[in-house]
Design a protein around this motif. Structure first.
Motif, PDB file in Angstrom:
ATOM      1  N   PHE A 125    -116.481 108.539  19.493  1.00 55.01           N
ATOM      2  CA  PHE A 125    -115.397 108.382  20.458  1.00 55.01           C
ATOM      3  C   PHE A 125    -114.501 107.198  20.132  1.00 55.01           C
ATOM      4  O   PHE A 125    -113.510 106.970  20.833  1.00 55.01           O
ATOM      5  CB  PHE A 125    -115.963 108.202  21.874  1.00 55.01           C
ATOM      6  N   GLU A 126    -114.836 106.433  19.097  1.00 55.57           N
ATOM      7  CA  GLU A 126    -114.056 105.248  18.749  1.00 55.57           C
ATOM      8  C   GLU A 126    -112.886 105.650  17.858  1.00 55.57           C
ATOM      9  O   GLU A 126    -112.842 105.352  16.666  1.00 55.57           O
ATOM     10  CB  GLU A 126    -114.945 104.209  18.051  1.00 55.57           C
TER      11      GLU A 126
ATOM     12  N   PHE B 299    -104.564 110.146  22.665  1.00 56.00           N
ATOM     13  CA  PHE B 299    -104.506 111.561  23.033  1.00 56.00           C
ATOM     14  C   PHE B 299    -105.724 112.318  22.490  1.00 56.00           C
ATOM     15  O   PHE B 299    -106.286 113.181  23.168  1.00 56.00           O
ATOM     16  CB  PHE B 299    -103.212 112.187  22.520  1.00 56.00           C
ATOM     17  N   LYS B 300    -106.138 111.982  21.268  1.00 51.83           N
ATOM     18  CA  LYS B 300    -107.315 112.607  20.687  1.00 51.83           C
ATOM     19  C   LYS B 300    -108.579 112.196  21.448  1.00 51.83           C
ATOM     20  O   LYS B 300    -109.471 113.015  21.681  1.00 51.83           O
ATOM     21  CB  LYS B 300    -107.434 112.221  19.209  1.00 51.83           C
ATOM     22  N   LYS B 301    -108.624 110.928  21.853  1.00 51.89           N
ATOM     23  CA  LYS B 301    -109.774 110.458  22.618  1.00 51.89           C
ATOM     24  C   LYS B 301    -109.832 111.141  23.977  1.00 51.89           C
ATOM     25  O   LYS B 301    -110.907 111.501  24.463  1.00 51.89           O
ATOM     26  CB  LYS B 301    -109.696 108.933  22.787  1.00 51.89           C
ATOM     27  N   PHE B 302    -108.668 111.320  24.604  1.00 48.59           N
ATOM     28  CA  PHE B 302    -108.627 112.014  25.896  1.00 48.59           C
ATOM     29  C   PHE B 302    -109.089 113.457  25.750  1.00 48.59           C
ATOM     30  O   PHE B 302    -109.809 113.985  26.615  1.00 48.59           O
ATOM     31  CB  PHE B 302    -107.206 111.959  26.455  1.00 48.59           C
TER      32      PHE B 302
END
Length: 259
Positions: free
Chosen positions: A185-186, A191-194
């Protein structure tokens, strides 16, 4: 900001104050933040919130309130950067002070962006600080006893506050379990993390429904529908520190209207 609304025990002045007074003063400070358009006054409100967190962390071997407040402030600063940039891009009124390529940044955009950021910090911190030093059982009892609010409404209000840190802990546990399975998740792209976190809301929703059902059953077994104002035997008296705190809140509101 994990567990940012959990109750932190202590014996400071803030802990000893009447629960309703703390909520009332936090509302006054929030209102003062939205009323004022003076940058120096809003900065003073933020500094006062930090001092209030420092006072609330005194005693009880340091309950970590000040450290938690700094963490909340750090999170608000990250959010404020996005909101500030959004204001710069959205507002076109005013005089152009500098250009980024073909995009002109106006003085009104900078002013409105700073005003939004300072208002967000000044209005968010007091409620989170004072909720952290308020026992929610005392808050619900005071609402029923002095405001004559039906117990089921007071219980609903305090339960909503109580479930916020529980949900954050549950979400942190789900993310940790996914990381143990090799999910990274790092990522720098927000937007990709969301998009990676969004599917995790479904197991959180399922566990939340189970917790709500078990809480409802436990409340019924403890005579939830039999609770009345007469069941609140504990009294919450108004002391001198409560009066002084209310006067400070009123002074901030008057200052916010004046500036």
């Amino acid at each position: 900001m994990k567990g940012f609304l959990d109750y932190l025990p202590g014996n400071s002045i803030l802990h000893k104050m009447q629960p309703l007074v703390k909520i009332f003063v936090s509302i006054l400070i929030c209102a003062a933040s939205f009323c004022s358009t003076n940058f120096y006054f809003l900065t003073g409100i933020i500094i006062f919130n930090l001092l209030m967190a420092l006072v609330g962390s005194c005693g009880f071997k340091g309950n970590g309130l000040f450290k938690r407040t700094l963490g909340i402030l750090k999170g608000l600063i990250k959010m404020s950067v996005f909101l500030f940039v959004l204001q710069l891009l959205a507002i076109r009124q005013g005089n152009v002070i500098f250009c980024i390529g073909s995009l002109g940044i106006t003085d009104m955009a900078v002013q409105k962006g700073l005003l939004l950021v300072l208002r967000l910090m000044g209005a968010t911190l007091p409620l989170s600080i004072l909720i952290s030093v308020t026992n929610l059982n005392d808050l619900s009892n005071a609402m029923v006893k002095y405001l004559r609010i039906p117990y089921k409404f007071a219980f609903t209000f305090t339960s909503a506050i109580r479930f916020i840190p529980i949900f954050s802990i549950e979400m942190a546990g789900i993310i940790e379990s996914q990381q143990a399975r090799g999910v990274d998740f790092e990522v720098k792209n927000p937007f990709k993390k969301f998009a990676m976190i969004l599917p995790l809301c479904f197991p959180l929703l399922i566990s939340s429904v189970r917790k709500i059902e078990s809480t409802a059953i436990a409340a019924e077994l403890r005579g939830f529908y039999l609770r009345t104002r007469a069941c609140c035997t504990k009294s919450y008296k108004i002391h001198l520190c409560d009066i002084i705190f209310v006067l400070i809140g009123l002074a901030f509101l008057a200052g916010g209207i004046f500036f």
